[in-house]
Design an enzyme around this catalytic site. Structure first.
Site, PDB file in Angstrom:
ATOM      1  N   CYS A  25       0.862  -1.173   0.000  1.00  0.00           N
ATOM      2  CA  CYS A  25       0.000   0.000   0.000  1.00  0.00           C
ATOM      3  C   CYS A  25       0.905   1.233   0.000  1.00  0.00           C
ATOM      4  O   CYS A  25       1.936   1.250   0.674  1.00  0.00           O
ATOM      5  CB  CYS A  25      -0.930   0.112   1.203  1.00  0.00           C
TER       6      CYS A  25
ATOM      7  N   ARG B 234       3.882  -0.292  -4.869  1.00  0.00           N
ATOM      8  CA  ARG B 234       3.578  -0.853  -3.549  1.00  0.00           C
ATOM      9  C   ARG B 234       2.253  -1.601  -3.522  1.00  0.00           C
ATOM     10  O   ARG B 234       1.878  -2.203  -2.514  1.00  0.00           O
ATOM     11  CB  ARG B 234       3.556   0.256  -2.495  1.00  0.00           C
TER      12      ARG B 234
ATOM     13  N   TRP C 285      -2.703  -2.609  -1.690  1.00  0.00           N
ATOM     14  CA  TRP C 285      -2.406  -4.020  -1.902  1.00  0.00           C
ATOM     15  C   TRP C 285      -3.269  -4.742  -0.882  1.00  0.00           C
ATOM     16  O   TRP C 285      -3.059  -4.627   0.325  1.00  0.00           O
ATOM     17  CB  TRP C 285      -0.923  -4.295  -1.664  1.00  0.00           C
TER      18      TRP C 285
ATOM     19  N   ASN D 199      -1.434   2.086   5.683  1.00  0.00           N
ATOM     20  CA  ASN D 199      -0.594   0.997   5.170  1.00  0.00           C
ATOM     21  C   ASN D 199      -0.189   0.164   6.384  1.00  0.00           C
ATOM     22  O   ASN D 199       0.327   0.714   7.353  1.00  0.00           O
ATOM     23  CB  ASN D 199       0.624   1.592   4.465  1.00  0.00           C
ATOM     24  N   GLY D 200      -0.447  -1.140   6.319  1.00  0.00           N
ATOM     25  CA  GLY D 200      -0.099  -1.996   7.459  1.00  0.00           C
ATOM     26  C   GLY D 200      -1.275  -2.889   7.808  1.00  0.00           C
ATOM     27  O   GLY D 200      -2.225  -3.016   7.020  1.00  0.00           O
TER      28      GLY D 200
ATOM     29  N   GLU E 184      16.820 -17.637  -8.959  1.00  0.00           N
ATOM     30  CA  GLU E 184      16.448 -16.265  -9.277  1.00  0.00           C
ATOM     31  C   GLU E 184      15.870 -16.167 -10.698  1.00  0.00           C
ATOM     32  O   GLU E 184      14.892 -15.453 -10.933  1.00  0.00           O
ATOM     33  CB  GLU E 184      17.672 -15.343  -9.087  1.00  0.00           C
TER      34      GLU E 184
ATOM     35  N   LYS F  71      12.132 -14.816 -11.542  1.00  0.00           N
ATOM     36  CA  LYS F  71      11.870 -13.695 -12.460  1.00  0.00           C
ATOM     37  C   LYS F  71      10.784 -14.079 -13.462  1.00  0.00           C
ATOM     38  O   LYS F  71       9.890 -13.304 -13.747  1.00  0.00           O
ATOM     39  CB  LYS F  71      13.127 -13.286 -13.243  1.00  0.00           C
TER      40      LYS F  71
ATOM     41  N   GLU G 237       7.294 -14.392 -11.726  1.00  0.00           N
ATOM     42  CA  GLU G 237       6.765 -13.110 -11.258  1.00  0.00           C
ATOM     43  C   GLU G 237       6.104 -12.308 -12.363  1.00  0.00           C
ATOM     44  O   GLU G 237       5.046 -11.739 -12.167  1.00  0.00           O
ATOM     45  CB  GLU G 237       7.911 -12.233 -10.707  1.00  0.00           C
TER      46      GLU G 237
ATOM     47  N   HIS H 279      16.418 -36.296  -9.024  1.00  0.00           N
ATOM     48  CA  HIS H 279      15.600 -36.749  -7.897  1.00  0.00           C
ATOM     49  C   HIS H 279      14.178 -36.212  -7.982  1.00  0.00           C
ATOM     50  O   HIS H 279      13.523 -36.053  -6.966  1.00  0.00           O
ATOM     51  CB  HIS H 279      16.264 -36.339  -6.581  1.00  0.00           C
TER      52      HIS H 279
ATOM     53  N   LYS I  31       6.014  -4.429  -4.463  1.00  0.00           N
ATOM     54  CA  LYS I  31       7.464  -4.363  -4.338  1.00  0.00           C
ATOM     55  C   LYS I  31       7.923  -4.367  -2.888  1.00  0.00           C
ATOM     56  O   LYS I  31       8.958  -4.914  -2.550  1.00  0.00           O
ATOM     57  CB  LYS I  31       7.976  -3.112  -5.037  1.00  0.00           C
TER      58      LYS I  31
HETATM   59  C1  G6P Z   1       8.806  -8.555  -2.739  1.00  0.00           C
HETATM   60  C2  G6P Z   1       9.369  -8.053  -4.042  1.00  0.00           C
HETATM   61  C3  G6P Z   1      10.653  -8.815  -4.380  1.00  0.00           C
HETATM   62  C4  G6P Z   1      11.641  -8.710  -3.229  1.00  0.00           C
HETATM   63  C5  G6P Z   1      11.026  -9.162  -1.909  1.00  0.00           C
HETATM   64  C6  G6P Z   1      11.917  -8.814  -0.735  1.00  0.00           C
HETATM   65  O1  G6P Z   1       8.344  -9.844  -2.896  1.00  0.00           O
HETATM   66  O2  G6P Z   1       8.425  -8.202  -5.090  1.00  0.00           O
HETATM   67  O3  G6P Z   1      11.227  -8.273  -5.551  1.00  0.00           O
HETATM   68  O4  G6P Z   1      12.756  -9.486  -3.512  1.00  0.00           O
HETATM   69  O5  G6P Z   1       9.775  -8.492  -1.686  1.00  0.00           O
HETATM   70  O6  G6P Z   1      11.984  -7.431  -0.626  1.00  0.00           O
HETATM   71  P1  G6P Z   1      13.186  -6.609  -0.011  1.00  0.00           P
HETATM   72  O7  G6P Z   1      12.790  -5.183  -0.230  1.00  0.00           O
HETATM   73  O8  G6P Z   1      13.245  -6.979   1.430  1.00  0.00           O
HETATM   74  O9  G6P Z   1      14.410  -6.972  -0.748  1.00  0.00           O
END
Ligand code: G6P
Length: 616
Positions: free
Chosen positions: A2, A27, A76, A102-103, A489, A493, A496, A512, A611
């Protein structure tokens, strides 16, 4: 998650709030809304499910929201699905009082029950509406001012909040408060204040900011100025910081998406992350966060790394680095698991917390737990002044610049760069990394930005490979050693932003389980750079080939062997195996980006994601 923004001053509030919300959309983008104290004294509200653009379409050009004080929110969803009703701002006192939040208010259900028995009616499913009604109830009970009622109400709630309250009866004031969710106040011209979840909505107007601390309430008044108090009503002297953020850094700069811009920024962001910390001439690495606390590092028997998401993957790379260079045992923990499993934390442990945003709720809570147990906590954060950066004992900023695309790219390589320098420095000081290897690594580290720039020239080729796989429904990413975290990773990606199911695995573990999935439709992305496990990886590639999988191999430049086995080959410049993740992660970022674009996905704002994850 948020995003919240508020403004009070002489300017028209609506455009400031809308622009701010667009900057904060990373956010969350389930709904957007604004409340403006109109020039005629009324409190006008506009809110809508969807993005800020949907709100603008919905309210139209003649929205009549004109006035110079207001609040805005981009959501969010946590409590209650995305809908017009659940969108913020929420109101109480017959619509006179509005709030954005937010929270999460964890005890909202019991508060809601009590309020309902006192006659309060709720329109939404949100915890936020409960809080604004609680403020109304406190005021009704005790005749306090709105600000006092906010303080009292906040003493009753459990959980996290960053809130801004606007009151029709007090048009010269905005009230903001926070606990465990971020909030920055921008100090503008006299009697002018901005408030937001981060500095991006503020930077255009002022460089002077105040980072509110937990359980602080700020009253911003056009004529009386700013006063900050804690929940016990003690006045707190504000500390004004100067922002270093540049406006260009938060704009797309000609790229179609922030993600692409951020991928292409990596030669610069990696350089910025190592600049000033390593010197080729002097043959040394200096990081004050370690230098100043060497007594904690020198005899530590264990490093715990805590992080979430992509930052956790950077942590896995760091495990390989610290164990190899510094011979210190490392455990890499998901912050959300660590904090709830009664972990063993010793007061001799070093905890490295990695976070791009510096606001991830689980990482923050895990840091607090580690500190309570006496561990020394070192933060690797990108956002300056963020909660994690402020709560850790020491640390290093990644200096990658603002990352706005929800899928993390340049923050990851900057984190890995910093962690590499840290492991090298500690390894050398502890005598485990020879001078020769240290010097060679320094030279190699220095050449990484250039190598990344060379690698990025293959974008056109990677785009063509992406076209070949855009309709896949599954994908497998395999790597070993330093490239295993890169496989994780790469898969993350793709998931996501393109919504293709993907798994990352250590190549040898494929036998396995995942090998059962391989058929002619399954793309398998192998990271097979020249390192000590290269031959083993080639055997794993043969195993996939024998079962008909579609192979893409990421190889060291000059490798001719794999061209015979793989349908596509992407070459990365030669480097020390320990630095490979800084290169091999890049083509995988581009591949995911192009696949997502070809599938018409919203690359910068993928569905359901945010994010900055400020809820647990
Ligand atoms: C969210 C974001 C990711 C990020 C993760 C951890 O899921 O979409 O891109 O890696 O949070 O966030 P941070 O800000 O703690 O790296």
């Amino acid at each position: 998650m948020c995003g919240i923004v508020g403004y009070i001053g002489d300017k028209e509030a609506f455009p400031i709030l809308i622009k701010g919300l667009q900057r904060l959309e990373y956010r969350g983008y389930d709904s957007a809304g604004v409340a403006i104290l109109n020039s005629d004294g009324s409190l006008g509200i506009g809110k809508k499910k969807g993005k800020v653009a949907d709100l603008l379409d919905y309210i139209g050009k003649d929205h009549g929201l004109t006035g110079s004080a207001g609040i805005g929110h981009t959501r969010w969803a946590t409590h209650g699905p995305p809908s017009d009703i659940n969108a913020h701002p929420h109101q109480a006192r017959l619509g006179e009082l509005a709030m954005i939040h937010n929270g999460i208010i964890e005890n909202y259900q019991s508060i809601r029950k009590t309020l309902e028995s006192n006659g309060h009616k709720f329109l939404s499913d949100t915890d936020t509406e409960v809080l604004i009604h609680l403020i109304e109830e406190v005021q009704k009970r005790s005749g306090l001012t709105t600000c006092e009622a906010v303080q009292v109400a906040l003493r009753e709630v459990e959980g996290a909040y960053a809130i801004v309250v606007i009151d029709q009866k007090d048009p010269n004031t905005l009230i903001a408060a926070r606990k465990s969710s971020p909030l920055v106040i921008g100090v503008g011209e006299e009697g002018e204040y901005y408030v937001a979840s981060d500095a991006t909505p503020i930077v255009e107007y002022t460089q002077n900011v105040i980072y509110l601390d937990d359980e602080e309430v700020a009253v911003m008044n056009r004529t009386q100025g700013l006063v900050i108090r804690n929940l016990q009503n003690v006045v707190i002297a504000p500390e004004i910081h100067e922002l270093e953020l540049q406006i260009e850094a938060i704009e797309k700069g000609g790229y179609e998406h922030f993600m692409l811009k951020e991928i292409f920024e990596q030669p610069r962001s990696i350089r910025d992350s190592i600049r000033g910390r390593m010197s080729l001439q002097r043959g040394e690495i200096r990081m004050s966060g370690i230098d100043d606390h060497w007594d904690r590092w020198k005899d530590t028997e264990r490093i715990l790394i805590i992080a979430c998401g992509t930052s956790w993957h950077a942590g896995l790379v760091a495990e390989y680095l610290f164990e190899d260079f510094a011979r210190i045992p490392v455990e890499v923990e998901y912050a959300s698991e660590f904090r709830y499993r009664n972990p063993v934390i010793r007061n001799t442990d070093i905890v490295i917390a990695i976070s791009q945003s510096g606001e991830t709720a689980d990482t923050l809570a895990a840091i607090r737990l580690a500190k309570e147990n006496g561990a020394h906590v070192f933060g690797v954060c990108n956002v300056v002044g963020s909660s994690i950066a402020r709560e850790t004992d020491s640390g290093a900023y990644t200096h990658a610049g603002p990352e706005i695309g929800v899928a993390s790219t340049k923050a990851f390589t900057a984190q890995v760069s910093i962690l590499t320098l840290m492991a090298m420095m500690v390894g050398k000081r502890k005598g485990h990394l020879s001078d020769k290897r240290f010097s060679r690594l320094l030279v190699e580290m220095n050449s990484i930005p250039e190598k990344v720039a060379t690698l990025l020239k293959q974008d056109g080729k990677i785009q063509k490979i992406a076209a070949a796989f855009k309709d896949s429904t599954n994908a497998l990413y395999l790597g070993r050693g330093f490239n295993f975290p890169v496989a994780l990773e790469g898969a993350l990606k793709l998931k996501e932003i393109s919504y293709i199911h993907a798994e990352g695995y250590p190549s040898a573990e494929m036998k396995h389980g995942p090998i059962a999935l391989i058929d002619e439709a399954m793309p398998v992305f192998f990271i097979a750079t020249m390192d000590e496990v290269y031959d083993k990886v080639v055997s794993n590639i043969q195993e996939v080939k024998a079962r008909g999988g579609r192979l893409v191999a990421i190889v060291t430049a000059g490798n001719k062997d794999l061209a015979k086995l793989a349908e596509y080959v992407i070459e990365v410049p030669k480097c020390d195996q320990a630095l490979a993740p800084l290169l091999t992660s890049i083509p995988l970022q581009l591949l995911s980006y192009h696949i997502a674009v070809l599938r018409d996905c919203n690359v910068d704002q993928p569905r359901n994601l945010a994010k900055s994850v400020t809820v647990e």
